[in-house]
Structures are given as C-alpha cells and as structure tokens.
Design an enzyme around this catalytic site. Structure first.
Site, PDB file in Angstrom:
ATOM      1  N   HIS A 218     -29.273   5.826 -19.283  1.00  0.00           N
ATOM      2  CA  HIS A 218     -28.870   6.697 -20.395  1.00  0.00           C
ATOM      3  C   HIS A 218     -29.325   8.094 -19.984  1.00  0.00           C
ATOM      4  CE1 HIS A 218     -28.427   7.580 -24.842  1.00  0.00           C
ATOM      5  NE2 HIS A 218     -29.324   8.509 -24.541  1.00  0.00           N
ATOM      6  N   HIS A 220     -29.203  12.153 -20.092  1.00  0.00           N
ATOM      7  CA  HIS A 220     -28.846  13.406 -20.752  1.00  0.00           C
ATOM      8  C   HIS A 220     -28.642  14.509 -19.710  1.00  0.00           C
ATOM      9  CE1 HIS A 220     -29.336  12.681 -25.169  1.00  0.00           C
ATOM     10  NE2 HIS A 220     -29.835  11.556 -24.678  1.00  0.00           N
ATOM     11  N   CYS A 251     -30.152  15.295 -28.215  1.00  0.00           N
ATOM     12  CA  CYS A 251     -31.201  14.650 -29.014  1.00  0.00           C
ATOM     13  C   CYS A 251     -31.806  15.674 -29.961  1.00  0.00           C
ATOM     14  CB  CYS A 251     -32.286  14.078 -28.101  1.00  0.00           C
ATOM     15  SG  CYS A 251     -33.674  13.362 -29.018  1.00  0.00           S
TER      16      CYS A 251
END
Length: 316
Positions: A218, A220, A251
């Site tokens: 995952h 970013h 986020c």
C-alpha cells in the site's frame, strides 16, 4: 534482476482514499458515478467507503448512501474500511452489498496511532483479539494482516526493520490464537517514507523469516516514489497492490498538507502491461475513469498516464 510475476492483483481504493481526503463537498451521486464506471474496467476489487466518524472525516458522512446507491456488478468485491467495532457494526448493515472481510491491523508508530485511532500500541494489540472474535461471531472471514507506517513515520522517523518483522509476527500470533489463517499481509507506506531500497530490505527480511508469506503493498505517493516502489515490489515478487485511480486521495492524519494518495492505478497498470505482466484491466477504460475522477473533484490529479496516454497509437 529477480523474476517478475506473470500477473498481479490490483485493489482499487480511489473512491475511499480520495473522497475521505478531499476538502470540498462532493455530491453523493458523483461518487456513485465514479464507482460504477470503475466497475466496468476489469477491476475485481474496489474499496468504496470508510465507516468512520464524520466529524473527523466529513468526506465519508454519506458512506451509507454511497453503498446503497451503487450498481453492483457480478464478480466484483466492493469493500469498506473501518477502524473499530462501531465502524464494523455500520458495515454489517450492508452485508448484502459489501464483501466483508476482517483485518488484523497493527502500527509501528504509537504517535501516529494516537492521531489516527486514539490508541496506544498496547491497546491496539489487545483490540485485535477482541475484534477477531467479533468477526468470527458474525461469520466474517479474517483474511488479511496489515502493518501501518511500515517504512517510516513523520512523527517517529525511521522505523527499524526488526520492528516490522516483530509486528508481523504478532499479527500471525493473533491469527493463530483464534484459529485463523491469513491470506496475506499488507505493508502500508502510510506516510510515504519508502524507497525502492527500503521496499526490498523490508520485503526481503519478511521473506527470510516467512518464505511463503504473501505480501501486499500500500504505497502512498507523497514524495513521488510510489511507482518506483511498486517496481521494486514487482522485482521482489509482490503480486498484490493497493492503488488509487488518478492518484486520488491521501491520509488525513499523516501530518503534512501535501499527503498524496496511493500509487496511481492507471500508471501501475501501464507499467505492468509494458512489462508483460497481466492485470485483467482495460487500461483505456481506466484512463477515462481517471479523467472523470479529475472532473468530479474539480482540480488536477497527479496521474501521468491519463495525461500522456498509452503508447499503442504510436506503435506501427
């Protein structure tokens, strides 16, 4: 170079990741419209909402309406994110439309965890035992482990690899204590500290300890490293990636205003297709979705392939 995988699985998180992060009000119908067109690209897993406190994440205030409004297509798992028992109870109300699966989730950084979930590391670990039993009581399979801030933290700095290994061990111990077998463990670069080198070091250390452990990434893109990190993951044999159409999202608790979403879905798919790695996704249709996403939010998004296009029209 390591052998690259023949195919990968893409978990699209743009609708959840993006619409929880956007500052302005986005009409529910437009969120639903993007999800419905994403459903026509060959994606088989789309995370569409978060069941979280709307006072903290206003972009998810209409989560129930979004779930009820989509036009589900056969063969696609529509999923949601929740962070506690209250969120899970909301998700349960939609078990006829959502594919509900449980996650055992720990975090490397107590300072980030306090901001994100208002818990200590000890409370988080204890809570995983309780929520696994809750999942089992409702017949919800527990299939995934997850380590937040696996590569670094804006509040605690570099994260020792040994800490990540220890947390994965704890996740597997929680699963074993409750008779659960996890399908895979996700390493989340929550605050975009990863580089290709750290991807290889962390994944390599986990593989040394658990050679058969299925790992997902995952990633970013706040520091522009997501696609490079995905490539490093491919070189390490990773076959599961979270991604975000057009690069939507970020986020809200990462501690910097420039937080970006996950690795851009169409950029990742383009990279894989150019290397002969199958995704099962129609890239041209996905590019149109990315352009729609940009129109929905009303400002430029960071995806590159939606702007530059594919190479097919230039090939003879």
């Amino acid at each position: 170079m390591s052998d690259l995988p023949a195919s990968i699985h893409v978990n699209e998180e743009g609708p959840r990741e993006g619409f929880q992060f956007e500052k302005g009000l986005i009409p529910t119908a437009r969120k639903i419209g993007l999800i419905d067109v994403l459903s026509q690209t060959g994606l088989d897993h789309i995370q569409i909402v978060s069941f979280v406190n709307p006072n903290l994440v206003p972009g998810m205030a209409d989560a129930d309406e979004v779930v009820d409004g989509i036009a589900p297509r056969p063969g696609i798992e529509y999923t949601a994110l929740w962070l506690n028992e209250k969120g899970f109870e909301r998700a349960l109300k939609h078990d006829n439309r959502l594919a509900l699966t449980g996650t055992i989730q720990l975090c490397t950084s107590e300072k980030f965890l306090k901001r994100n979930q208002n818990r200590t590391l000890e409370q988080q670990l204890a809570g995983q035992h309780a929520i696994v039993e809750l999942y089992k009581a409702h017949g919800v399979p527990v299939e995934r482990g997850s380590v937040m801030a696996a590569f670094g933290c804006n509040f605690e700095g570099d994260i020792p690899i040994a800490r990540v290994v220890s947390l994965v061990s704890q996740i597997l111990d929680v699963a074993a204590a409750h008779g659960v077998t996890l399908r895979y463990v996700t390493l989340a670069d929550t605050m975009a500290w990863a580089t290709p080198l750290s991807i290889k070091r962390v994944v390599g250390s986990l593989r040394e300890r658990w050679p058969d452990l299925d790992i997902a990434l995952h990633l970013h893109d706040t520091r522009g490293m997501a696609i490079a990190n995905a490539y490093a993951g491919l070189e390490m044999g990773v076959t599961r990636f979270d991604s975000s159409v057009a690069g939507l999202g970020g986020c809200p608790f990462a501690g910097h205003s420039g937080a970006a979403g996950n690795v851009c879905t169409e950029d990742l798919v383009f990279l894989c297709h150019e290397m002969g790695i199958e995704t099962g996704i129609d890239l041209d249709a996905l590019i149109e979705c990315a352009r729609l996403a940009e129109d929905v939010v009303g400002h430029p998004l960071p995806g590159s392939v939606m702007k530059g296009g594919t190479l097919q029209k230039y090939r003879v």
